[in-house]
Design a protein around this motif. Sequence first.
Motif, PDB file in Angstrom:
ATOM      1  N   ALA A  23       0.832  -1.211   0.000  1.00  0.00           N
ATOM      2  CA  ALA A  23       0.000   0.000   0.000  1.00  0.00           C
ATOM      3  C   ALA A  23       0.862   1.254   0.000  1.00  0.00           C
ATOM      4  O   ALA A  23       0.609   2.195  -0.771  1.00  0.00           O
ATOM      5  N   ILE A  73       1.012   4.044  -3.042  1.00  0.00           N
ATOM      6  CA  ILE A  73       0.633   5.444  -2.810  1.00  0.00           C
ATOM      7  C   ILE A  73       1.779   6.392  -3.164  1.00  0.00           C
ATOM      8  O   ILE A  73       1.598   7.388  -3.879  1.00  0.00           O
ATOM      9  N   LYS A 112      -1.642   3.353  12.304  1.00  0.00           N
ATOM     10  CA  LYS A 112      -2.356   2.486  11.361  1.00  0.00           C
ATOM     11  C   LYS A 112      -3.738   2.154  11.909  1.00  0.00           C
ATOM     12  O   LYS A 112      -3.894   2.021  13.137  1.00  0.00           O
ATOM     13  N   PRO A 113      -4.743   2.061  11.030  1.00  0.00           N
ATOM     14  CA  PRO A 113      -4.673   2.244   9.572  1.00  0.00           C
ATOM     15  C   PRO A 113      -4.665   3.731   9.202  1.00  0.00           C
ATOM     16  O   PRO A 113      -5.208   4.556   9.942  1.00  0.00           O
ATOM     17  N   PHE A 114      -4.034   4.058   8.072  1.00  0.00           N
ATOM     18  CA  PHE A 114      -3.980   5.440   7.616  1.00  0.00           C
ATOM     19  C   PHE A 114      -4.414   5.487   6.155  1.00  0.00           C
ATOM     20  O   PHE A 114      -4.340   4.493   5.435  1.00  0.00           O
ATOM     21  N   ASP A 115      -4.877   6.663   5.730  1.00  0.00           N
ATOM     22  CA  ASP A 115      -5.285   6.786   4.330  1.00  0.00           C
ATOM     23  C   ASP A 115      -4.206   7.492   3.519  1.00  0.00           C
ATOM     24  O   ASP A 115      -3.176   7.920   4.062  1.00  0.00           O
ATOM     25  N   ASP A 116      -4.419   7.615   2.224  1.00  0.00           N
ATOM     26  CA  ASP A 116      -3.424   8.193   1.317  1.00  0.00           C
ATOM     27  C   ASP A 116      -3.009   9.595   1.749  1.00  0.00           C
ATOM     28  O   ASP A 116      -1.816   9.921   1.775  1.00  0.00           O
ATOM     29  N   SER A 117      -3.985  10.407   2.087  1.00  0.00           N
ATOM     30  CA  SER A 117      -3.689  11.808   2.404  1.00  0.00           C
ATOM     31  C   SER A 117      -2.848  11.931   3.674  1.00  0.00           C
ATOM     32  O   SER A 117      -1.954  12.781   3.767  1.00  0.00           O
ATOM     33  N   GLU A 118      -3.125  11.097   4.673  1.00  0.00           N
ATOM     34  CA  GLU A 118      -2.354  11.142   5.923  1.00  0.00           C
ATOM     35  C   GLU A 118      -0.892  10.791   5.676  1.00  0.00           C
ATOM     36  O   GLU A 118       0.018  11.449   6.189  1.00  0.00           O
TER      37      GLU A 118
END
Length: 403
Positions: free
Chosen positions: A289, A293, A377-383
């Motif tokens: 992931a 990204i 975690k979990p983190f998204d793309d922007s973070e």
Amino acid sequence: MQGNLNEIDIRSILQLIALGQRTGQLLVEAGFHKQDNLSQDETLRHRHSKNSRKKSWFVFFLNGQIIYCQAGESNLSRIDDYLRHYRIDTGLEQKQHTSLATQNVPEYGYLWTLLERSIISPKTAHSIIHRLVQETLFDLLSLHQGSFTFRQGAALAPQLTSLEIAPLVARITQQVQEWKRLYPQIQSPEQLPVLADTTELRSSLPEATVNKLQHWADGKTSLRQLSRYLNRDLLTVAKAIYPYVLQGWLQLVDSATTNSKTFIPELGGEENHRPRIVCIDDTTTICEAVESILKLHGYEAIALTQPLEALGLLFQLRPDLILCDIAMPELDGYEICNMLRHSTAFRLVPIIMLTGKDGFIDRVRARMVGATDYLTKPFDDSELLMLVEKYVNYKSFMGTPKK
């Protein structure tokens, strides 16, 4: 007499053979299975061993004393390593080496061939045997998983020397205990010393010392080979280089790393105008992931799932930012961060800890070992992108090759 090492340890087996004044041979095999509960030290030793599932040792006895030790199916290289110390060229042809290798105890036959041809003296042969016995017992007394078989029988002949078990075991047991104190900086006799910071070495050490380190720390010579070349015990060699490893001037890499499938980009060139980010996480999905990204947004991303291997590769990759998971087997993120901060090469490199726990204690521990920041975690793309961009100025890399 036979059994498993989780029922009786090597030290006790040797003591029984000595007390019974037995004559014969002991076969020890390191058996590792998925269901085995290995200790941390044993897991590391297993991981660093070539063909560890097949590793075996033979110890030969006469009246309760050791007369020789052989490590598995020897290819005679152990003795050749010691002959290098004595600057001896055997002069034996390849077919003679091949003939010796087919014998039941090839190393012992090799030594006697050299003796009979006056290529080595009895004193040299005795010294080599003593060293080989010591290094074999070091491995055996470090072993906790496997099986053993002792068979009584005729003694190995002809006999050159014999060594008492009790003083040998006492001395080498002490060495094994001291060796464990060098962890995690030094983990296995099969690790290869490599120069990591030549500039700092030259500014901190005499030129003669630097030249010696350059000669031996070539990335091809293991600690064990080095001890043979210098005719010193393994612990002495490890202690001698330990301060340099601690400073980050030397690094120790797994012997399998040179054959690693991990792609290491060449430094310099158009590709390296982009920031290089390394992610260390034993969870493959996290690594994939992060790579996806970051690559999508123009970064050069490299994911490493083996923390021990990653530690060595970092000095070759020279990343601009490191993402490191906290909870990993063998070597956790705190240990990795702490070791990297002791190296001048990584003193200023941003290190972001990845954790599944959003707790105060984890943040404090991360700061204490030198972490720059953390990402839960979990983190998204922007973070992920926001935190990376905070510490890596992408624009500053455009048109500026890495040094």
